[in-house]
Enzyme design. Structure first.
Site, short mmCIF file in Angstrom:
data_model
loop_
_atom_site.label_atom_id
_atom_site.label_comp_id
_atom_site.label_asym_id
_atom_site.label_seq_id
_atom_site.Cartn_x
_atom_site.Cartn_y
_atom_site.Cartn_z
N ALA A 1 33.95 41.61 39.97
CA ALA A 1 33.13 40.68 40.76
C ALA A 1 33.55 40.62 42.22
CB ALA A 1 33.20 39.28 40.14
N SER B 1 38.75 36.23 38.47
CA SER B 1 37.42 36.74 38.77
C SER B 1 36.84 37.40 37.53
CB SER B 1 37.48 37.77 39.90
OG SER B 1 38.10 38.97 39.45
N ASP B 2 35.54 37.51 37.46
CA ASP B 2 34.96 38.32 36.40
C ASP B 2 35.14 39.79 36.76
OD1 ASP B 2 33.64 39.00 34.06
OD2 ASP B 2 32.05 37.53 34.35
N TRP B 3 34.88 40.64 35.79
CA TRP B 3 35.18 42.08 35.90
C TRP B 3 34.42 42.69 37.09
CZ3 TRP B 3 33.47 47.11 35.65
CH2 TRP B 3 34.36 48.08 35.16
#
Length: 751
Positions: free
Chosen positions: A286, A282-284
């Site tokens: 997210a 996942s992105d930070w």
């Protein structure tokens, strides 16, 4: 096929483990059998080390000791002691139950400590080997500290220069981004990612992030499936086919579904259709951002949604550790799915050889910012520069020319590095002023006056000294644009003109009557307005990195001819956005014969037919500069277009060629581009699509036949049933200097 012909997407597979695939899976099976649910969930935890206080570190180390952390991002070389990487890894390898190594990741985007041009600048080189070399050097430097995973390449397609993260992209075109994205992946991973100096690449952001509404970061994206598959997905598919090891999901919602929980993208397309077997991160933050999206009720629901969608590695947040065990008990997630996610994680760690080489490889002094690395960064910077205008051949400059060097970005070692320079230091960065002094042997031939203290400065108090210096010079070199902070993540701009009082300063300089060379440093195309007519020459330098100063000297003084080409359409202003070359024609396409401008209406003079067409009355129908555009210090003539056969059957390959001649006085490189158009299809098709390019270096008077080969498979698109097909019919073809010019021919595809 000769290398000269064209760049084609490779089919070679990176990432093949040294052991057999079966042996790796058996090794994973053995590990899974010994792990508790908590340890399995722990493997899915990616912690941001930079967010922990000194008081929290002991508890974090205990988590590692229990086998409940999978990896870290943002570990600094001296966060805990002289080598935090080694200390944390030692706990994982020697003190945890299974001894599973940690994976350390970081945003190594366009260099580690030797900073290369921003990715959009590298894309302007249209040089896959240069892009690959930059990634290879970044990996060599980062792995000395223990970083074995990078969050690059960013291969989002975007048509909106307002979006701050366009600086990180490889441009607007799916073909060019595919070629360069694969090159970057190869540079990071090599053909043997178990090498201690190799690192896993992570293509991002999956999917549609670059289509955020109005260019506002993190915003919603609405992309019809056919367009998603034909424009936004191809660079990711190319990277996966080339052995990409990891993928990062995006922040945005795609057609109202957060990418972090989009099962169709993460499972149906990525896993089922493409067969991707690495891990998805996942992105930070997210996962938790699904709450403000209004898609998840709470942290537990967010964990359920993202884990079931196929997010393997949770970055920063800890919803998996807090809630997955309970979700398994409730039947809302299964241990089989958990095992699959852990398998993805362990597979990548094994392919990286982390069990064999878990620790930093060291040797920083010999690797970081070495002479070879700095020279490579200098070469990359000068190949990224795009010469947009050069009236009366004002460039290159003669060494004895008296110069007035003016502008807020002429001597900014930090700002020239650009966005996402986690380890870049301004102390290692060489700006233009000292590079110019070294080249000219002193300051007798130039005077430096800032004029403005920084790009957004609205004060005119420095104009007087700037104009005075200009009046005493033979040529003015103005270096402006925008600081690095004005582009990148979270830094979108609604107004993309030169900020502050820069336009007024350029106007004042032009009114001196002295020749004016404008150099722009920025993370996006800039609205030029009257700056275009006020400048005799314009060069786009992007944010060029560590060696910006020496590279600018090389090009300004003709030691190296500019060779860059725009990887993105340059708009006249934000009112034209989105604008991109591979657009649809519409029912009333604007042409040079059928559009009207406001000025003509106001004057009552219609030089064109005032009939209705698809254009802006204030901008017209063309961009400031088209995709693929760029000048050199020479001239090239295109002639003798030849298409081997006017009719080819499905499954065959078309051959086309043209003669390219250097008619100027300088040896330099031309980027020859191949475009096609499908004239009639079951879905409307773009007016042009890039299908190949070739860089050819020719001496004055030298000519060469440049040949392209294109299979009918490369003409395929997704029809109304979402089947990827090549349809029979008539096609146009161009061999061209950019997306609006070229030698034009036709061919037919039949069954």
């Amino acid at each position: 096929m000769k290398k000269l012909l064209t760049y084609c997407l490779p089919v070679m597979c990176l990432g093949a483990p040294l052991a057999s695939a079966d042996a790796v899976e058996e090794r994973i099976d053995t590990l899974l059998e010994t792990m508790t649910i908590e340890q399995k969930v722990g493997q899915l935890a990616l912690r941001d080390f930079g967010t922990y206080s000194a008081e929290q570190i002991p508890a974090l180390k205990e988590q590692i000791r229990q086998g409940e952390v999978g990896g870290f991002l943002n570990v600094n070389f001296s966060s805990v002691n002289d080598n935090a990487f080694a200390e944390l890894q030692k706990i994982a390898v020697e003190e945890s139950p299974q001894g599973i190594p940690l994976i350390f990741g970081q945003d190594v985007i366009h260099g580690y400590e030797t900073i290369f041009p921003i990715p959009l600048g590298q894309a302007a080189s249209w040089n896959p080997e240069l892009v690959k070399k930059g990634a290879r050097i970044a990996a060599e430097e980062a792995t000395t500290d223990g970083i074995r995973w990078t969050f690059a390449p960013m291969i989002d397609i975007s048509h909106d220069p307002r979006w701050g993260r366009i600086a990180e992209t490889l441009g607007e075109d799916p073909y060019l981004a595919s070629i360069l994205g694969v090159a970057m992946t190869e540079g990071f991973q090599t053909d043997d990612p178990s090498r201690p100096d190799a690192m896993a690449a992570s293509a991002k952001h999956f999917i549609g992030y670059g289509a955020a509404e109005a260019g506002r970061d993190y915003n919603a994206a609405y992309i019809p499936e056919a367009r998603l598959r034909d424009t936004f997905l191809p660079p990711f598919k190319a990277a996966v086919d080339a052995g990409l090891m990891t993928i990062m999901s995006s922040y945005n919602t795609l057609n109202d579904i957060p990418a972090t929980a989009n099962q169709y993208a993460l499972k149906t397309i990525l896993r089922d259709e493409w067969g991707f077997d690495g891990f998805v991160v996942s992105d930070w933050n997210a996962v938790m951002e699904m709450l403000p999206h209004g898609f998840a009720r709470d942290a537990k629901h967010a964990a359920e949604l993202s884990a079931n969608a196929g997010i393997d590695f949770e970055m920063y947040t800890d919803t998996y550790q807090q809630h997955l065990p309970q979700l398994i008990k409730e039947g809302k997630f299964t241990e089989a799915k958990l095992d699959q996610a852990v398998r993805h994680m362990l597979r990548v760690k094994m392919r990286l050889g982390l069990w064999e080489n878990p620790y930093p490889r060291g040797n920083r002094e010999a690797v970081i910012l070495s002479d070879d690395h700095r020279q490579a960064a200098r070469e990359a910077a000068r190949e990224s520069f795009v010469l947009l205008k050069n009236d009366n051949s004002i460039l290159p400059l003669a060494p004895k020319t008296k110069i007035a060097l003016i502008g807020p970005l002429a001597n900014v070692p930090h700002e020239q590095l650009g966005t996402w320079i986690y380890n870049g230091n301004k102390e290692d960065s060489e700006p233009l002023v000292p590079a110019l002094e070294q080249y000219l042997g002193g300051t007798d031939s130039f005077t430096f006056v800032q004029g403005l203290e920084y790009s957004r400065d609205t004060s005119t108090k420095g104009f007087g000294k700037a104009v005075e210096a200009a009046q005493q010079a033979d040529v003015i070199v103005y270096v402006g644009g925008e600081e690095s902070i004005l582009s990148g993540e979270g830094h979108s701009r609604g107004d993309i003109a030169l900020p502050g009082a820069q336009q007024e300063l350029v106007k004042a300089l032009s009114e001196t009557g002295k020749p004016l060379v404008t150099v722009i440093m920025a993370g996006r195309p800039i609205e030029l307005g009257k700056v275009r007519s006020q400048s005799d020459a314009i060069m786009m330098a992007w944010h060029p990195g560590t060696m910006a100063g020496p590279a600018l000297v090389d090009v300004l003084y003709g030691e190296y001819s500019p060779v860059g080409r725009l990887p993105i359409t340059w708009p006249k202003g934000e009112g034209q956005i989105p604008i991109y070359y591979n657009r649809m024609a519409t029912g009333r396409p604007a042409t040079d014969d059928n559009y009207t401008l406001i000025g003509e209406i106001e004057q009552g003079v219609f030089q064109h037919d005032p009939g209705n067409s698809s254009n802006h009355l204030d901008y017209g129908h063309e961009p400031e500069f088209p995709f693929g555009f760029g000048l050199t210090y020479s001239e090239f003539e295109y002639s003798n277009l030849a298409i081997a056969k006017s009719r080819i059957a499905l499954g065959e390959t078309l051959k086309a060629s043209a003669t390219i001649k250097n008619t100027g006085k300088v040896k330099t490189t031309e980027v020859v581009q191949l475009y096609i158009r499908d004239l009639v299809a079951s879905r409307t098709r773009p007016i042009r699509e890039l299908k190949g390019f070739e860089r050819v270096t020719l001496a004055p008077g030298e000519s060469r036949v440049v040949e392209f080969e294109i299979s009918t498979d490369a003409l395929a698109f997704h029809n109304q049933k979402m089947e990827k097909v090549t349809e029979v019919g008539e096609f146009e073809l161009w061999i061209a200097k950019d997306a609006t010019s070229g030698l034009k021919g036709r061919f037919t595809v039949y069954e």
